[in-house]
Every structure is written in structure tokens, then in C-alpha cells.
Design an enzyme around this catalytic site. Sequence first.
Site, PDB file in Angstrom:
ATOM      1  N   CYS A  53       0.762  -1.270   0.061  1.00  0.00           N
ATOM      2  CA  CYS A  53      -0.092  -0.126   0.034  1.00  0.00           C
ATOM      3  C   CYS A  53       0.813   1.319   0.067  1.00  0.00           C
ATOM      4  CB  CYS A  53      -0.898  -0.065   1.130  1.00  0.00           C
ATOM      5  SG  CYS A  53      -1.687   1.533   1.564  1.00  0.00           S
ATOM      6  N   CYS A  59       0.439   6.096   7.208  1.00  0.00           N
ATOM      7  CA  CYS A  59      -0.728   5.684   7.914  1.00  0.00           C
ATOM      8  C   CYS A  59      -0.734   4.973   8.927  1.00  0.00           C
ATOM      9  CB  CYS A  59      -1.609   4.807   6.766  1.00  0.00           C
ATOM     10  SG  CYS A  59      -3.318   4.244   7.228  1.00  0.00           S
ATOM     11  N   CYS A  62      -2.153   0.004   9.283  1.00  0.00           N
ATOM     12  CA  CYS A  62      -1.626  -1.177   9.278  1.00  0.00           C
ATOM     13  C   CYS A  62      -0.260  -1.247   9.857  1.00  0.00           C
ATOM     14  CB  CYS A  62      -1.418  -1.935   7.841  1.00  0.00           C
ATOM     15  SG  CYS A  62      -3.043  -2.072   6.755  1.00  0.00           S
ATOM     16  N   GLN A 236     -17.808 -10.687  12.283  1.00  0.00           N
ATOM     17  CA  GLN A 236     -16.405 -11.134  11.873  1.00  0.00           C
ATOM     18  C   GLN A 236     -15.701  -9.963  10.986  1.00  0.00           C
ATOM     19  OE1 GLN A 236     -14.841 -13.203  13.681  1.00  0.00           O
ATOM     20  NE2 GLN A 236     -16.436 -14.246  14.668  1.00  0.00           N
ATOM     21  N   PHE A 263     -22.298 -16.985  23.385  1.00  0.00           N
ATOM     22  CA  PHE A 263     -21.735 -15.436  22.709  1.00  0.00           C
ATOM     23  C   PHE A 263     -22.167 -15.589  21.299  1.00  0.00           C
ATOM     24  CE2 PHE A 263     -19.469 -16.964  26.377  1.00  0.00           C
ATOM     25  CZ  PHE A 263     -19.102 -15.891  27.342  1.00  0.00           C
ATOM     26  N   GLU A 283     -26.512 -14.886  24.431  1.00  0.00           N
ATOM     27  CA  GLU A 283     -25.791 -13.707  24.345  1.00  0.00           C
ATOM     28  C   GLU A 283     -26.199 -12.649  25.196  1.00  0.00           C
ATOM     29  OE1 GLU A 283     -23.666 -11.885  21.819  1.00  0.00           O
ATOM     30  OE2 GLU A 283     -24.396 -10.181  22.641  1.00  0.00           O
ATOM     31  N   ASP A 331     -17.663 -18.636  21.539  1.00  0.00           N
ATOM     32  CA  ASP A 331     -16.699 -17.525  20.987  1.00  0.00           C
ATOM     33  C   ASP A 331     -16.847 -16.192  21.883  1.00  0.00           C
ATOM     34  OD1 ASP A 331     -15.596 -15.731  19.019  1.00  0.00           O
ATOM     35  OD2 ASP A 331     -17.423 -15.805  17.748  1.00  0.00           O
ATOM     36  N   CYS A 357     -10.382 -14.654  19.925  1.00  0.00           N
ATOM     37  CA  CYS A 357      -9.572 -13.397  19.466  1.00  0.00           C
ATOM     38  C   CYS A 357      -8.491 -13.402  20.253  1.00  0.00           C
ATOM     39  CB  CYS A 357     -10.526 -12.450  19.172  1.00  0.00           C
ATOM     40  SG  CYS A 357     -11.231 -11.696  20.730  1.00  0.00           S
TER      41      CYS A 357
HETATM   42  C1  LIG Z   1     -16.520 -12.266  19.571  1.00  0.00           C
HETATM   43  S1  LIG Z   1     -18.299 -11.816  19.598  1.00  0.00           S
HETATM   44  C2  LIG Z   1     -18.731 -13.252  18.759  1.00  0.00           C
HETATM   45  C3  LIG Z   1     -20.083 -13.212  18.316  1.00  0.00           C
HETATM   46  C4  LIG Z   1     -20.580 -14.151  17.262  1.00  0.00           C
HETATM   47  N1  LIG Z   1     -20.326 -15.612  17.772  1.00  0.00           N
HETATM   48  C5  LIG Z   1     -20.051 -13.859  15.823  1.00  0.00           C
HETATM   49  O1  LIG Z   1     -19.245 -14.733  15.293  1.00  0.00           O
HETATM   50  O2  LIG Z   1     -20.535 -13.043  15.212  1.00  0.00           O
HETATM   51  C6  LIG Z   1     -18.470 -11.927  21.401  1.00  0.00           C
HETATM   52  C7  LIG Z   1     -20.003 -11.860  21.625  1.00  0.00           C
HETATM   53  O3  LIG Z   1     -20.152 -12.020  23.035  1.00  0.00           O
HETATM   54  C8  LIG Z   1     -21.076 -11.094  23.377  1.00  0.00           C
HETATM   55  N2  LIG Z   1     -20.812 -10.784  24.961  1.00  0.00           N
HETATM   56  C9  LIG Z   1     -19.939  -9.901  25.461  1.00  0.00           C
HETATM   57  N3  LIG Z   1     -19.977 -10.209  26.742  1.00  0.00           N
HETATM   58  C10 LIG Z   1     -21.069 -11.017  27.135  1.00  0.00           C
HETATM   59  C11 LIG Z   1     -21.424 -11.643  28.335  1.00  0.00           C
HETATM   60  N4  LIG Z   1     -20.837 -11.134  29.602  1.00  0.00           N
HETATM   61  N5  LIG Z   1     -22.231 -12.422  28.234  1.00  0.00           N
HETATM   62  C12 LIG Z   1     -22.898 -12.943  26.923  1.00  0.00           C
HETATM   63  N6  LIG Z   1     -22.477 -12.401  25.957  1.00  0.00           N
HETATM   64  C13 LIG Z   1     -21.473 -11.367  25.937  1.00  0.00           C
HETATM   65  C14 LIG Z   1     -20.953  -9.913  22.627  1.00  0.00           C
HETATM   66  O4  LIG Z   1     -22.211  -8.967  22.507  1.00  0.00           O
HETATM   67  C15 LIG Z   1     -20.737 -10.413  21.141  1.00  0.00           C
HETATM   68  O5  LIG Z   1     -21.720 -10.552  20.506  1.00  0.00           O
END
Ligand SMILES: C[S@@+](CC[C@H](N)C(=O)[O-])C[C@H]1O[C@@H](n2cnc3c(N)ncnc32)[C@H](O)[C@@H]1O
Length: 400
Positions: A53, A59, A62, A236, A263, A283, A331, A357
Site C-alpha cells: 500500500c 498511515c 496497518c 467477523q 456468545f 448472548e 466465541d 480472538c
Molecule cells: C467475539 S463476539 C462473537 C459473536 C458471534 N459468535 C459472531 O461470530 O458473530 C462475542 C459476543 O459476546 C457477546 N458478549 C460480550 N460479553 C458477554 C457476556 N458477558 N455474556 C454474554 N455475551 C457477551 C458480545 O455481545 C458479542 O456478540
Amino acid sequence: MLIIESLTHLGMGRASDGQSLLPRVLPGEEVDVAQDGTLRIVTPSVDRVAAPCRHFKSCGGCAMQHATDAFVAAWKQDIVVKAVHARGLDPVFREIATSPAQSRRRAKFSGRRTKKGAMVGFHTRASDNLVQVTDCQLVTPALLASFPALEALTVLACSRKGEIDLTVTDAVLGPDVLIGTEKELTPQLRVELASLANQFGLSRLVWNDEPVVMMNPPMQDFGGTGVVPPPGAFLQATKHGEASLLAAVDEITAGAARIIDLFAGCGTFTLPLSKRAEVHAVESEAAMLAALDRGWRAGHQLRRVTTETRDLFRRPLEADELRHFDAAVIDPPRAGAEAQIANLAESDIKTIAMVSCNPVTFARDARMLVDAGFVMPWVQVVDQFRWSPHVEVVASFTRK
Ligand SMILES: C[S@@+](CC[C@H](N)C(=O)[O-])C[C@H]1O[C@@H](n2cnc3c(N)ncnc32)[C@H](O)[C@@H]1O
């Protein structure tokens, strides 16, 4: 003269003086740091390349464009390998899945007024200047094409001396734009914003937290089911990353008739999995689950999906509540899911697909499962944050 000994997990070079941490260098390089802090590469690494880039020098978007793809892939994989080895685990590592250039579907730009109109871009490294990133190699072509709209929005939404945030998501029916501004929303502005969204084909415009224009639903496609996420909801980072994670989750949970998705967000995994299994999505954000539920109701040939709004840090599902499920997908955010993992460990669930992550909390949670009798046959690193230090992991757990 200093020699770069290694990189930190944030991509900073550890220098041979034992104290300097230098940006945009590579292991083995000899570098000179002038009195004014200017860095000169005296002996470049064989892994050094010209950045793809043209904005890379200035910038701050990155961090790792100065290294070959192979180097970055090995470095990211190694961050995860070290984290799991530190917990005494030694799974097989599958080949890393790296998202291509120009695939990031969401970006947060900044906008400022100028004498001629407005400029939109990323901040420079370690300063609050803006760089106009007209040839950005990171984001999707649709995000790049939204720049004229973002500049016009900046003229409307930014005060003369201030700065606004513009979070733009590539959605099926046109960019979905979230404006973060201190300016007050007036009736006149509403009219102008609607006209601008129409002119540039924006699907939705959100002013701070308030949706002000919806030309089209800002739809995301989760395995053939359309979902309209609430403004700014988690997604994502790339379609490619999402597909790589989903393929792994699908493989791990194959054969399960009842799956719990912990989650669950707006249903990235829930909805595609519901083509073959019943899924219970849990969630903490009610609005995300409402979006998931609306998508499911409008979807075709999906098995039963149920949703539950619940804080899984404070009130993780108990072992007893998990007995209805054959497999779990989990997740969590960066903090991991210590309490929920402890209950999964205690339950009689046989299969777990864990997405993370954060390699450090991932390794901690993986260790808890292994101590409770799970095996972790494989791990896959997914790099959907190309050229940044972020890294994503998916792993398979089965009870011995
Ligand atoms: C890494 S994201 C994953 C979402 C989904 N699996 C996806 O791939 O799109 C983590 C998710 O956990 C939720 N989250 C964060 N803290 C939480 C909690 N204490 N209890 C339940 N969910 C939670 C967030 O709102 C978010 O949607």
C-alpha cells in the site's frame, strides 16, 4: 547500531540494547536510530518487502506490511503456539487461513472539515493527523467507494474544528454508516442526511446511537439467511475469516442434533448451523438476538432456533442446563469465558468448538477443558486482521 532480536506479540522489534522497542522492523535486521528518533534500516531482513500500500509509510492503519505474507503467517501462528505451549498443551496446528487484501468489511475512519470540503482517512502513526487512504489495500472495494459519501457526510456532521468517527460496514444493499459526532442533530440535518443517503446509495445512517435514515435494510448474509444487525453490532472482520471459522465450527459439531451457541452475536454460527441442527443461541445483547430471531423467522428450511439473553460472565449456563445439548460453540470476547468454561468442563457435553480472538485467554480456557478430560486434537489460526497484530483461533475439543 542495534540488532533486532525478535518481535513482541504487537509486532514491535526488541532491540539488542535490551530496552528499545522499535516499529516496522524485522528480526535479524541491523538498524540505526538517530538522535531525533529517525530509524534507518542498515541491513534489511530477507523477509522485508516493499509495502503493497502506498499509504503504509504515513498511515497508522496497518502495522505489518513491511514483511512477506509467509513471515506474517508464521509470526501469527507462533504467537498462538507459544500461548498454548505455555499452558503445557501441544495440539496439531492446521494451516493458517489468511484473508486476502481488500476484504475487511468494516472500518472506522475519521473525518475532518478542510478549506475545500472534507477529508476522510486513518490517523497517522502516533499522531492525530489524518491520512487520506484513497488506495487502502485493507478494506473492501465497496468501503473504498464510499469515500465520496463519507466526505459529504463529514461536511454535514463535523464542526469546523472537530473530528468525527465514521464506522462503515459493507452490507448487501449498500454501506451501513455509523457517525460519531458531537454536533447536534437538527430537523434540517435530518432532511439533508436522508437526501445524501439516497444520492450515495447508503443503506442506513446512524447518528451517534440514533438510526436517522434507512434506505434499505443493512443486511448481512449468514449462510443464506439475511440478518439486519443493530448499529455497530459485532461482525467477523472479513467474509473470508467468517467462512473459515464457520467451516471449522461446522466440522467440529458435525453430527450434533442439538447445539448451544454461546456468545452467539447476531447468529454468525447459529443460522448456518440451523440448516442441519436445532440451535439455542445465548448472548448478552438483546438487540443482537432480536436481529438473529427476525432473520431465522424469515429464513428458509431452518431447524428450530431459540434465543436467550443472558450475561455469561455473571450467570454462565450450569452443567445441568447443558445436558440437553450434543455440542457447544463458544466465541467469547477477549477476556475469554472462564466461568462458562468451568461449567462446560463439569457438564457431560462431548464436543466443543471454541473460537477466540485472544491467544492468552484461549490457552487458559483450553487448559481447563483438557484438565477436565477433553482432548484438543487441532487448532487453526485464522488471520482476518491482515497486516495487524490481531489473531483469531478456532479449536476442536472432544471428551476422551
Ligand atoms: C467475539 S463476539 C462473537 C459473536 C458471534 N459468535 C459472531 O461470530 O458473530 C462475542 C459476543 O459476546 C457477546 N458478549 C460480550 N460479553 C458477554 C457476556 N458477558 N455474556 C454474554 N455475551 C457477551 C458480545 O455481545 C458479542 O456478540
